[in-house]
Design a protein around this motif. Structure first.
Motif, PDB file in Angstrom:
ATOM      1  N   LEU A 156       0.978  -1.151   0.232  1.00 43.94           N
ATOM      2  CA  LEU A 156      -0.032   0.072  -0.092  1.00 43.94           C
ATOM      3  C   LEU A 156       0.899   1.209   0.125  1.00 43.94           C
ATOM      4  CD1 LEU A 156      -2.224  -1.352   2.775  1.00 43.94           C
ATOM      5  CD2 LEU A 156      -3.189  -0.716   0.676  1.00 43.94           C
ATOM      6  N   PRO A 157       0.922   2.087  -1.112  1.00 45.46           N
ATOM      7  CA  PRO A 157       1.712   3.290  -1.189  1.00 45.46           C
ATOM      8  C   PRO A 157       1.151   4.395  -0.152  1.00 45.46           C
ATOM      9  CG  PRO A 157       0.150   3.336  -2.984  1.00 45.46           C
ATOM     10  CD  PRO A 157       0.019   1.840  -2.348  1.00 45.46           C
ATOM     11  N   CYS A 158       2.323   4.942   0.742  1.00 42.89           N
ATOM     12  CA  CYS A 158       2.101   5.666   1.698  1.00 42.89           C
ATOM     13  C   CYS A 158       2.118   7.199   1.472  1.00 42.89           C
ATOM     14  CB  CYS A 158       2.544   5.410   2.947  1.00 42.89           C
ATOM     15  SG  CYS A 158       2.263   3.643   3.734  1.00 42.89           S
ATOM     16  N   TYR A 159       3.370   7.453   1.225  1.00 42.17           N
ATOM     17  CA  TYR A 159       3.492   8.770   0.799  1.00 42.17           C
ATOM     18  C   TYR A 159       4.827   8.947  -0.094  1.00 42.17           C
ATOM     19  CZ  TYR A 159       7.153   8.491   4.329  1.00 42.17           C
ATOM     20  OH  TYR A 159       8.261   8.113   5.110  1.00 42.17           O
ATOM     21  N   SER A 160       5.224   9.964  -0.924  1.00 42.83           N
ATOM     22  CA  SER A 160       6.377  10.116  -1.646  1.00 42.83           C
ATOM     23  C   SER A 160       7.115  11.126  -1.070  1.00 42.83           C
ATOM     24  CB  SER A 160       5.942  10.654  -3.066  1.00 42.83           C
ATOM     25  OG  SER A 160       5.309  11.895  -3.104  1.00 42.83           O
ATOM     26  N   TRP A 161       8.409  11.081  -1.192  1.00 44.68           N
ATOM     27  CA  TRP A 161       9.574  11.984  -0.631  1.00 44.68           C
ATOM     28  C   TRP A 161      10.540  12.049  -1.620  1.00 44.68           C
ATOM     29  CZ3 TRP A 161      14.089   9.639   0.266  1.00 44.68           C
ATOM     30  CH2 TRP A 161      14.051   8.263   0.238  1.00 44.68           C
ATOM     31  N   ASN A 162      11.450  13.024  -1.232  1.00 43.76           N
ATOM     32  CA  ASN A 162      12.537  13.172  -2.236  1.00 43.76           C
ATOM     33  C   ASN A 162      13.883  13.593  -1.257  1.00 43.76           C
ATOM     34  OD1 ASN A 162      14.398  13.663  -4.567  1.00 43.76           O
ATOM     35  ND2 ASN A 162      12.643  13.780  -5.491  1.00 43.76           N
ATOM     36  N   ARG A 163      14.887  14.228  -1.832  1.00 48.53           N
ATOM     37  CA  ARG A 163      16.039  14.361  -1.151  1.00 48.53           C
ATOM     38  C   ARG A 163      16.859  15.801  -1.006  1.00 48.53           C
ATOM     39  NH1 ARG A 163      14.902  10.433  -3.898  1.00 48.53           N
ATOM     40  NH2 ARG A 163      15.281   8.228  -3.428  1.00 48.53           N
ATOM     41  N   CYS A 164      17.715  15.769  -0.191  1.00 45.25           N
ATOM     42  CA  CYS A 164      18.186  17.329  -0.181  1.00 45.25           C
ATOM     43  C   CYS A 164      19.852  17.258  -0.036  1.00 45.25           C
ATOM     44  CB  CYS A 164      17.823  17.952   1.181  1.00 45.25           C
ATOM     45  SG  CYS A 164      18.186  17.275   2.777  1.00 45.25           S
ATOM     46  N   VAL A 165      20.680  17.889  -0.314  1.00 45.10           N
ATOM     47  CA  VAL A 165      22.111  18.014  -0.344  1.00 45.10           C
ATOM     48  C   VAL A 165      22.514  18.672   0.763  1.00 45.10           C
ATOM     49  CG1 VAL A 165      24.329  18.468  -1.412  1.00 45.10           C
ATOM     50  CG2 VAL A 165      22.305  17.671  -2.569  1.00 45.10           C
ATOM     51  N   ILE A 166      23.295  17.984   1.948  1.00 43.56           N
ATOM     52  CA  ILE A 166      23.534  18.763   3.115  1.00 43.56           C
ATOM     53  C   ILE A 166      25.191  19.103   2.997  1.00 43.56           C
ATOM     54  CG2 ILE A 166      23.692  18.541   5.612  1.00 43.56           C
ATOM     55  CD1 ILE A 166      20.946  18.041   4.531  1.00 43.56           C
ATOM     56  N   VAL A 167      25.331  20.299   3.440  1.00 39.45           N
ATOM     57  CA  VAL A 167      26.632  20.948   3.272  1.00 39.45           C
ATOM     58  C   VAL A 167      27.160  21.907   4.458  1.00 39.45           C
ATOM     59  CG1 VAL A 167      26.677  21.053   0.752  1.00 39.45           C
ATOM     60  CG2 VAL A 167      25.983  23.114   2.119  1.00 39.45           C
ATOM     61  N   PRO A 168      28.293  22.027   4.678  1.00 41.14           N
ATOM     62  CA  PRO A 168      28.591  22.974   5.673  1.00 41.14           C
ATOM     63  C   PRO A 168      28.244  24.416   5.229  1.00 41.14           C
ATOM     64  CG  PRO A 168      30.615  21.792   5.275  1.00 41.14           C
ATOM     65  CD  PRO A 168      29.623  21.312   4.330  1.00 41.14           C
ATOM     66  N   SER A 169      27.971  25.319   6.611  1.00 44.58           N
ATOM     67  CA  SER A 169      27.332  26.730   6.192  1.00 44.58           C
ATOM     68  C   SER A 169      28.056  27.607   5.074  1.00 44.58           C
ATOM     69  CB  SER A 169      27.366  27.360   7.592  1.00 44.58           C
ATOM     70  OG  SER A 169      28.927  27.525   8.063  1.00 44.58           O
ATOM     71  N   ASN A 170      29.526  27.221   4.967  1.00 45.71           N
ATOM     72  CA  ASN A 170      30.198  28.228   3.770  1.00 45.71           C
ATOM     73  C   ASN A 170      30.481  27.437   2.814  1.00 45.71           C
ATOM     74  OD1 ASN A 170      31.862  26.390   5.163  1.00 45.71           O
ATOM     75  ND2 ASN A 170      33.635  28.048   5.406  1.00 45.71           N
ATOM     76  N   HIS A 171      29.886  26.353   2.449  1.00 47.44           N
ATOM     77  CA  HIS A 171      30.096  25.668   1.174  1.00 47.44           C
ATOM     78  C   HIS A 171      29.675  26.215  -0.220  1.00 47.44           C
ATOM     79  CE1 HIS A 171      30.675  21.876  -1.518  1.00 47.44           C
ATOM     80  NE2 HIS A 171      31.209  21.575  -0.323  1.00 47.44           N
ATOM     81  N   PRO A 172      30.613  26.057  -1.238  1.00 51.30           N
ATOM     82  CA  PRO A 172      30.408  26.621  -2.586  1.00 51.30           C
ATOM     83  C   PRO A 172      29.344  26.308  -3.371  1.00 51.30           C
ATOM     84  CG  PRO A 172      32.554  25.909  -2.491  1.00 51.30           C
ATOM     85  CD  PRO A 172      32.164  25.505  -0.997  1.00 51.30           C
ATOM     86  N   LEU A 173      28.557  24.924  -2.979  1.00 51.75           N
ATOM     87  CA  LEU A 173      27.158  24.644  -3.565  1.00 51.75           C
ATOM     88  C   LEU A 173      26.236  25.507  -3.062  1.00 51.75           C
ATOM     89  CD1 LEU A 173      27.497  20.731  -3.251  1.00 51.75           C
ATOM     90  CD2 LEU A 173      27.800  22.117  -5.196  1.00 51.75           C
ATOM     91  N   LEU A 174      26.280  26.238  -1.941  1.00 54.70           N
ATOM     92  CA  LEU A 174      25.117  27.231  -1.618  1.00 54.70           C
ATOM     93  C   LEU A 174      24.930  28.271  -2.609  1.00 54.70           C
ATOM     94  CD1 LEU A 174      25.875  27.115   2.216  1.00 54.70           C
ATOM     95  CD2 LEU A 174      23.862  26.238   1.097  1.00 54.70           C
ATOM     96  N   LEU A 175      25.856  28.310  -3.397  1.00 55.51           N
ATOM     97  CA  LEU A 175      25.908  29.458  -4.400  1.00 55.51           C
ATOM     98  C   LEU A 175      25.321  28.861  -5.605  1.00 55.51           C
ATOM     99  CD1 LEU A 175      29.146  31.282  -3.621  1.00 55.51           C
ATOM    100  CD2 LEU A 175      26.914  31.966  -2.719  1.00 55.51           C
ATOM    101  N   CYS A 176      25.391  27.816  -5.893  1.00 53.49           N
ATOM    102  CA  CYS A 176      24.758  27.289  -7.205  1.00 53.49           C
ATOM    103  C   CYS A 176      23.168  27.384  -7.276  1.00 53.49           C
ATOM    104  CB  CYS A 176      25.178  25.610  -7.314  1.00 53.49           C
ATOM    105  SG  CYS A 176      26.921  25.504  -7.393  1.00 53.49           S
ATOM    106  N   ASN A 177      22.878  28.092  -8.388  1.00 56.96           N
ATOM    107  CA  ASN A 177      21.309  28.289  -8.605  1.00 56.96           C
ATOM    108  C   ASN A 177      21.194  28.195 -10.191  1.00 56.96           C
ATOM    109  OD1 ASN A 177      18.780  28.666  -8.093  1.00 56.96           O
ATOM    110  ND2 ASN A 177      19.035  30.931  -8.044  1.00 56.96           N
ATOM    111  N   PRO A 178      20.697  27.084 -10.703  1.00 60.67           N
ATOM    112  CA  PRO A 178      20.242  25.751  -9.909  1.00 60.67           C
ATOM    113  C   PRO A 178      21.431  24.823  -9.472  1.00 60.67           C
ATOM    114  CG  PRO A 178      19.680  25.553 -12.284  1.00 60.67           C
ATOM    115  CD  PRO A 178      20.327  27.006 -12.037  1.00 60.67           C
ATOM    116  N   LEU A 179      21.319  24.152  -8.397  1.00 59.61           N
ATOM    117  CA  LEU A 179      22.290  23.104  -8.195  1.00 59.61           C
ATOM    118  C   LEU A 179      22.014  21.957  -9.404  1.00 59.61           C
ATOM    119  CD1 LEU A 179      24.090  21.901  -6.057  1.00 59.61           C
ATOM    120  CD2 LEU A 179      22.088  20.699  -4.997  1.00 59.61           C
ATOM    121  N   THR A 180      23.157  21.182  -9.723  1.00 60.68           N
ATOM    122  CA  THR A 180      23.292  20.152 -10.982  1.00 60.68           C
ATOM    123  C   THR A 180      23.990  18.988 -10.403  1.00 60.68           C
ATOM    124  OG1 THR A 180      25.142  20.912 -11.920  1.00 60.68           O
ATOM    125  CG2 THR A 180      23.130  21.824 -12.751  1.00 60.68           C
TER     126      THR A 180
END
Length: 306
Positions: free
Chosen positions: A161-185
């Motif tokens: 029985l399907p209950c719910y769908s979910w997805n992911r996030c990328v976790i980085v340190p507070s000063n990481h360069p990926l925070l500046l990527c828009n959009p993230l690839t």
């Protein structure tokens, strides 16, 4: 033919043909369980087990057919017992759930709190394991419900029985360069060492497939079965993390930051698995309705009885 004989066959198969282990599980002696099998085979006029000397090594073709029937018979015996309990006391009993760390840690707590408020006399038993172990426990009747994302569909004995769908996030340190990527690839992510779930856990297959589709080889340096372990190593500065969005809390996990990655990965679906033909107590239906409101009594019955 006696129920104890049928239980002996079932338990021997569960214990990978170890008669001594099956005897311990059934609180019998080894000669006693061997005698049960011998009597049953004599009555049927055909061997159930293949043997190498005195050792059981597998099942005969007839034994495979008989085992399927035994499973159904013993399941119905348990259902009869549960009907009696339901009639005598609808608000007392046991609800056993097998699930993964992610579900137990991040999804189920508020559901269980609500359920306990409604059914204070129902004892909850929660088992954690791999998705494969969880599905197997539900398939063989050890637990009432299995809740997981991966591998649960491998067991034909389970209604899903399907209950719910979910997805992911990328976790980085507070000063990481990926925070500046828009959009993230995915190309951006692949530049850094990655810590994520071990294969077979928490939607890992969808993560791998996203990189395969782009013909990118990610640098996965460490894997773990739960998000808490992943975040521990992220706090040590070992890399970036890819985890379920539900497993990140901005306050509790600070100073780590989360970047939504829903556009990069296909959503995963969490299912509840219930043994086909199983009888569920009334409070189990109520638990499932709390977990996923669309799981009505009618929807559940249609899945497990058809």
């Amino acid at each position: 033919m006696k129920l104890q004989q049928l239980r002996s066959v079932q338990e021997i198969v569960r214990r990978k043909y170890s008669v001594s282990t099956a005897a311990q599980a059934l609180h019998m002696t080894q000669p006693g369980i061997s005698n049960q099998i011998h009597q049953l085979e004599q009555e049927l006029g055909t061997p159930i087990f293949e043997r190498y000397g005195k050792r059981l090594i597998g099942m005969t073709p007839a034994g495979v057919l008989i085992l399927g029937m035994i499973d159904k018979i013993l399941s119905e015996v348990e259902n009869i017992k549960l009907v009696g309990k339901e009639v005598n006391n609808k608000r007392q009993g046991i609800l056993s759930i097998a699930t993964t760390h992610t579900q137990a840690r991040y999804v189920l707590p508020p559901i269980i709190k609500q359920f306990r408020a409604s059914y204070p006399e129902v004892h909850l038993r929660m088992f954690q394991g791999t998705p494969q172990q969880i599905a197997e426990m539900a398939a063989n009747g050890t637990v009432d419900l299995a809740i997981a994302t991966e591998s649960i569909g491998l067991f034909k004995e389970l209604a899903l029985l399907p209950c719910y769908s979910w997805n992911r996030c990328v976790i980085v340190p507070s000063n990481h360069p990926l925070l500046l990527c828009n959009p993230l690839t995915l190309e951006d992510i692949a530049k850094y060492p990655i810590i994520t779930y071990i294969t077979g856990f928490t939607g890992r297959s969808k993560l791998d497939q996203a990189f395969i589709n782009k013909k990118i080889t990610p640098n996965i340096i460490l894997t773990a079965s739960d998000a808490d372990v992943i975040k521990t190593y992220l706090h040590l500065g070992l890399g970036i993390g890819i985890i379920a969005k539900m497993a990140f809390n901005a306050t509790e996990d600070a100073p780590l930051k989360s970047i939504d990655a829903e556009n990069l990965f296909e959503s995963s679906i969490t299912y509840v698995g219930i043994r086909r033909g199983a009888y569920l107590r009334g409070y189990a239906y109520d638990f499932l309705k709390l977990f996923t409101p669309s799981l009505t009594h009618e929807v559940i019955d249609r899945a497990i009885y058809t």
